[in-house]
Write a protein that holds these residues in place. Structure first.
Motif, PDB file in Angstrom:
ATOM      1  N   VAL A   5       0.845  -1.188   0.000  1.00  0.00           N
ATOM      2  CA  VAL A   5       0.000   0.000   0.000  1.00  0.00           C
ATOM      3  C   VAL A   5       0.883   1.241   0.000  1.00  0.00           C
ATOM      4  O   VAL A   5       1.887   1.299   0.708  1.00  0.00           O
ATOM      5  CB  VAL A   5      -0.939   0.001   1.233  1.00  0.00           C
ATOM      6  CG1 VAL A   5      -0.166   0.173   2.515  1.00  0.00           C
ATOM      7  CG2 VAL A   5      -2.008   1.070   1.110  1.00  0.00           C
ATOM      8  N   PRO A   6       0.583   2.239  -0.819  1.00  0.00           N
ATOM      9  CA  PRO A   6       1.357   3.482  -0.745  1.00  0.00           C
ATOM     10  C   PRO A   6       1.274   4.077   0.657  1.00  0.00           C
ATOM     11  O   PRO A   6       0.281   3.902   1.356  1.00  0.00           O
ATOM     12  CB  PRO A   6       0.649   4.374  -1.780  1.00  0.00           C
ATOM     13  CG  PRO A   6       0.025   3.420  -2.735  1.00  0.00           C
ATOM     14  CD  PRO A   6      -0.410   2.257  -1.896  1.00  0.00           C
ATOM     15  N   SER A   7       2.325   4.762   1.064  1.00  0.00           N
ATOM     16  CA  SER A   7       2.419   5.213   2.447  1.00  0.00           C
ATOM     17  C   SER A   7       1.782   6.582   2.684  1.00  0.00           C
ATOM     18  O   SER A   7       1.716   7.012   3.823  1.00  0.00           O
ATOM     19  CB  SER A   7       3.892   5.277   2.865  1.00  0.00           C
ATOM     20  OG  SER A   7       4.592   6.199   2.052  1.00  0.00           O
ATOM     21  N   LEU A   8       1.309   7.254   1.642  1.00  0.00           N
ATOM     22  CA  LEU A   8       0.700   8.570   1.805  1.00  0.00           C
ATOM     23  C   LEU A   8      -0.674   8.640   1.155  1.00  0.00           C
ATOM     24  O   LEU A   8      -1.680   8.666   1.834  1.00  0.00           O
ATOM     25  CB  LEU A   8       1.626   9.657   1.245  1.00  0.00           C
ATOM     26  CG  LEU A   8       2.855   9.955   2.091  1.00  0.00           C
ATOM     27  CD1 LEU A   8       3.928  10.638   1.272  1.00  0.00           C
ATOM     28  CD2 LEU A   8       2.453  10.837   3.270  1.00  0.00           C
ATOM     29  N   LEU A   9      -0.711   8.668  -0.153  1.00  0.00           N
ATOM     30  CA  LEU A   9      -1.967   8.824  -0.898  1.00  0.00           C
ATOM     31  C   LEU A   9      -2.235   7.623  -1.781  1.00  0.00           C
ATOM     32  O   LEU A   9      -1.303   7.044  -2.350  1.00  0.00           O
ATOM     33  CB  LEU A   9      -1.914  10.061  -1.794  1.00  0.00           C
ATOM     34  CG  LEU A   9      -2.141  11.433  -1.186  1.00  0.00           C
ATOM     35  CD1 LEU A   9      -1.898  12.500  -2.243  1.00  0.00           C
ATOM     36  CD2 LEU A   9      -3.554  11.564  -0.624  1.00  0.00           C
ATOM     37  N   VAL A  10      -3.513   7.264  -1.917  1.00  0.00           N
ATOM     38  CA  VAL A  10      -3.925   6.341  -2.969  1.00  0.00           C
ATOM     39  C   VAL A  10      -4.979   7.049  -3.810  1.00  0.00           C
ATOM     40  O   VAL A  10      -5.747   7.874  -3.313  1.00  0.00           O
ATOM     41  CB  VAL A  10      -4.483   5.017  -2.427  1.00  0.00           C
ATOM     42  CG1 VAL A  10      -3.401   4.218  -1.735  1.00  0.00           C
ATOM     43  CG2 VAL A  10      -5.663   5.228  -1.500  1.00  0.00           C
ATOM     44  N   SER A  11      -5.015   6.725  -5.079  1.00  0.00           N
ATOM     45  CA  SER A  11      -6.013   7.288  -5.976  1.00  0.00           C
ATOM     46  C   SER A  11      -7.303   6.478  -5.900  1.00  0.00           C
ATOM     47  O   SER A  11      -7.326   5.336  -5.415  1.00  0.00           O
ATOM     48  CB  SER A  11      -5.496   7.268  -7.416  1.00  0.00           C
ATOM     49  OG  SER A  11      -5.389   5.929  -7.889  1.00  0.00           O
ATOM     50  N   THR A  12      -8.382   7.055  -6.395  1.00  0.00           N
ATOM     51  CA  THR A  12      -9.644   6.321  -6.453  1.00  0.00           C
ATOM     52  C   THR A  12      -9.509   5.089  -7.346  1.00  0.00           C
ATOM     53  O   THR A  12     -10.106   4.043  -7.060  1.00  0.00           O
ATOM     54  CB  THR A  12     -10.764   7.228  -6.964  1.00  0.00           C
ATOM     55  OG1 THR A  12     -10.338   7.861  -8.186  1.00  0.00           O
ATOM     56  CG2 THR A  12     -11.118   8.296  -5.937  1.00  0.00           C
ATOM     57  N   GLN A  13      -8.727   5.205  -8.423  1.00  0.00           N
ATOM     58  CA  GLN A  13      -8.540   4.059  -9.300  1.00  0.00           C
ATOM     59  C   GLN A  13      -7.799   2.935  -8.572  1.00  0.00           C
ATOM     60  O   GLN A  13      -8.168   1.763  -8.683  1.00  0.00           O
ATOM     61  CB  GLN A  13      -7.763   4.473 -10.561  1.00  0.00           C
ATOM     62  CG  GLN A  13      -7.558   3.354 -11.574  1.00  0.00           C
ATOM     63  CD  GLN A  13      -8.867   2.791 -12.104  1.00  0.00           C
ATOM     64  OE1 GLN A  13      -9.842   3.526 -12.277  1.00  0.00           O
ATOM     65  NE2 GLN A  13      -8.895   1.485 -12.342  1.00  0.00           N
ATOM     66  N   TRP A  14      -6.758   3.294  -7.850  1.00  0.00           N
ATOM     67  CA  TRP A  14      -6.019   2.290  -7.080  1.00  0.00           C
ATOM     68  C   TRP A  14      -6.951   1.570  -6.113  1.00  0.00           C
ATOM     69  O   TRP A  14      -6.952   0.335  -6.007  1.00  0.00           O
ATOM     70  CB  TRP A  14      -4.878   2.959  -6.333  1.00  0.00           C
ATOM     71  CG  TRP A  14      -3.959   2.016  -5.593  1.00  0.00           C
ATOM     72  CD1 TRP A  14      -2.775   1.509  -6.014  1.00  0.00           C
ATOM     73  CD2 TRP A  14      -4.186   1.463  -4.283  1.00  0.00           C
ATOM     74  NE1 TRP A  14      -2.237   0.664  -5.058  1.00  0.00           N
ATOM     75  CE2 TRP A  14      -3.084   0.618  -3.991  1.00  0.00           C
ATOM     76  CE3 TRP A  14      -5.205   1.591  -3.337  1.00  0.00           C
ATOM     77  CZ2 TRP A  14      -2.974  -0.076  -2.789  1.00  0.00           C
ATOM     78  CZ3 TRP A  14      -5.096   0.879  -2.138  1.00  0.00           C
ATOM     79  CH2 TRP A  14      -3.988   0.070  -1.878  1.00  0.00           C
ATOM     80  N   LEU A  15      -7.765   2.347  -5.402  1.00  0.00           N
ATOM     81  CA  LEU A  15      -8.650   1.734  -4.425  1.00  0.00           C
ATOM     82  C   LEU A  15      -9.667   0.825  -5.109  1.00  0.00           C
ATOM     83  O   LEU A  15      -9.942  -0.287  -4.628  1.00  0.00           O
ATOM     84  CB  LEU A  15      -9.363   2.819  -3.610  1.00  0.00           C
ATOM     85  CG  LEU A  15     -10.323   2.294  -2.540  1.00  0.00           C
ATOM     86  CD1 LEU A  15      -9.597   1.411  -1.534  1.00  0.00           C
ATOM     87  CD2 LEU A  15     -11.027   3.453  -1.834  1.00  0.00           C
ATOM     88  N   ALA A  16     -10.234   1.281  -6.223  1.00  0.00           N
ATOM     89  CA  ALA A  16     -11.219   0.463  -6.931  1.00  0.00           C
ATOM     90  C   ALA A  16     -10.634  -0.889  -7.326  1.00  0.00           C
ATOM     91  O   ALA A  16     -11.333  -1.909  -7.301  1.00  0.00           O
ATOM     92  CB  ALA A  16     -11.725   1.211  -8.154  1.00  0.00           C
ATOM     93  N   VAL A 126      -4.085   7.770   2.714  1.00  0.00           N
ATOM     94  CA  VAL A 126      -5.306   8.567   2.615  1.00  0.00           C
ATOM     95  C   VAL A 126      -5.815   8.495   1.178  1.00  0.00           C
ATOM     96  O   VAL A 126      -5.026   8.555   0.226  1.00  0.00           O
ATOM     97  CB  VAL A 126      -5.029  10.028   3.025  1.00  0.00           C
ATOM     98  CG1 VAL A 126      -6.228  10.923   2.741  1.00  0.00           C
ATOM     99  CG2 VAL A 126      -4.648  10.096   4.506  1.00  0.00           C
ATOM    100  N   LEU A 127      -7.121   8.365   1.019  1.00  0.00           N
ATOM    101  CA  LEU A 127      -7.718   8.356  -0.321  1.00  0.00           C
ATOM    102  C   LEU A 127      -7.782   9.772  -0.860  1.00  0.00           C
ATOM    103  O   LEU A 127      -8.476  10.626  -0.291  1.00  0.00           O
ATOM    104  CB  LEU A 127      -9.119   7.747  -0.277  1.00  0.00           C
ATOM    105  CG  LEU A 127      -9.864   7.740  -1.609  1.00  0.00           C
ATOM    106  CD1 LEU A 127      -9.160   6.869  -2.639  1.00  0.00           C
ATOM    107  CD2 LEU A 127     -11.318   7.302  -1.417  1.00  0.00           C
ATOM    108  N   ASP A 128      -7.086  10.035  -1.949  1.00  0.00           N
ATOM    109  CA  ASP A 128      -7.069  11.373  -2.534  1.00  0.00           C
ATOM    110  C   ASP A 128      -8.460  11.728  -3.062  1.00  0.00           C
ATOM    111  O   ASP A 128      -9.029  11.021  -3.883  1.00  0.00           O
ATOM    112  CB  ASP A 128      -6.058  11.417  -3.684  1.00  0.00           C
ATOM    113  CG  ASP A 128      -5.743  12.835  -4.124  1.00  0.00           C
ATOM    114  OD1 ASP A 128      -6.003  13.771  -3.345  1.00  0.00           O
ATOM    115  OD2 ASP A 128      -5.216  13.001  -5.243  1.00  0.00           O
ATOM    116  N   GLY A 129      -9.002  12.828  -2.554  1.00  0.00           N
ATOM    117  CA  GLY A 129     -10.326  13.269  -2.973  1.00  0.00           C
ATOM    118  C   GLY A 129     -11.462  12.723  -2.142  1.00  0.00           C
ATOM    119  O   GLY A 129     -12.582  13.225  -2.212  1.00  0.00           O
ATOM    120  N   GLY A 130     -11.189  11.671  -1.364  1.00  0.00           N
ATOM    121  CA  GLY A 130     -12.208  11.113  -0.486  1.00  0.00           C
ATOM    122  C   GLY A 130     -13.482  10.704  -1.210  1.00  0.00           C
ATOM    123  O   GLY A 130     -13.486  10.382  -2.400  1.00  0.00           O
TER     124      GLY A 130
END
Length: 288
Positions: A5-16, A126-130
């Motif tokens: 898992v990235p240690s700072l931000l993940v994108s919505t695409q990554w999470l999906a 943290v999810l970028d853009g929430g």
């Protein structure tokens, strides 16, 4: 997951692409009042979560489960062992891969990121853009209450000293050595809007870098890092600057600290009590 898992931000695409991973622990950490998507009025954050959340997410009660409810100030962090136990109760153990988001205001998510990293747990992003960005992109949501994750073994906390206390802030005011960054709105910074305990203004010597100014209005994502780097540099903050960020209750300030961490700054702490503690003592000075 096929990668760490990235240690700072993940994108919505990554999470999906990773929602089905059994190691993922996905949380909405919004506290206080919040707006459901499209709603005109704010409601309790848990109720908003039950109306719309990212599929598979659980609600993380930052105020009641992850803060010291016996303390005089809201959102006071727990002692390390108690904090690790509270996170374990929420399903976060040594091997968890944690992603945290909020419905709108970044500070709720970055507060959880900051708490975990202060304990030496770095497998959190943290999810970028929430939720705002997730919904704007037409991604699916779920509703209703969700059962908690199974409790996990507690990880061993290793203190990272990411928080500052009142004596350290007072020393910075009296003798310098650290730059105090106020993460509240310009009106709070100037004293046009009253702060905690009916007192107005900022801790003397502070500079203003509102947490809200670090986010793009279009989709609630963070501004590009090169833009953020320039904005902090314009305030005289470099990688060599010792920074103590603060706000009202140690929430918004974690976004300023988080951005500095993303920019590679290691010398940044958050004043946990922030103005809620500083303003409580009428002998503590404020500038306006």
């Amino acid at each position: 997951m096929t990668e760490p898992v990235p240690s700072l931000l993940v994108s919505t695409q990554w999470l999906a692409e990773h929602l089905a991973d059994p190691a993922l622990r996905l949380f909405d950490a919004t506290a206080g009042a919040a707006h459901a998507p499209g709603a005109a009025q704010a409601e309790p954050a848990r109720a908003v979560f039950e109306k719309a959340h990212i599929p598979g997410a659980r609600y993380l009660d930052l105020k009641n489960d992850l803060s010291d409810t016996s303390a005089a100030l809201d959102f006071t962090r727990l002692p390390p062992e108690a904090a690790a136990a509270a996170f374990a109760g929420a399903g976060i153990g040594p091997d968890a891969l944690v992603v945290v988001y909020s419905t709108s205001t970044y500070g709720w998510a970055t507060r959880v990121w900051w708490l975990l990293n202060d304990l030496g747990f770095s497998r959190v992003a943290v999810l970028d853009g929430g939720l705002v960005k997730w919904i704007k992109e037409g991604r699916p949501t779920a509703n209703g209450a969700q059962p908690p994750y199974p409790p996990a073994p507690a990880f061993e906390p290793v203190a990272q000293r990411l928080f500052a206390d009142l004596p350290e802030v007072a020393a910075a005011v009296e003798g310098g050595g650290a730059t105090l960054v106020n993460a509240l709105s310009p009106d709070h910074f100037s004293g046009a809007v009253a702060g905690p305990h009916g007192r107005s203004g900022r801790i003397p010597g502070s500079i203003s870098l509102p947490a809200g100014s670090l986010v793009t209005a279009a989709d609630n994502s963070l501004k590009p890092l090169e833009v953020l780097k320039a904005e902090f540099a314009a305030k005289g903050i470099s990688s060599e600057t010792d920074v103590i960020a603060y706000c009202g209750s140690g929430i918004a300030a974690t976004l300023d600290g988080f951005v500095l961490k993303a920019l590679g700054h290691d010398r940044v702490r958050v004043y946990d009590g922030s103005l809620s503690e500083w303003s409580k003592d009428p002998q503590r000075p404020l500038e306006a």
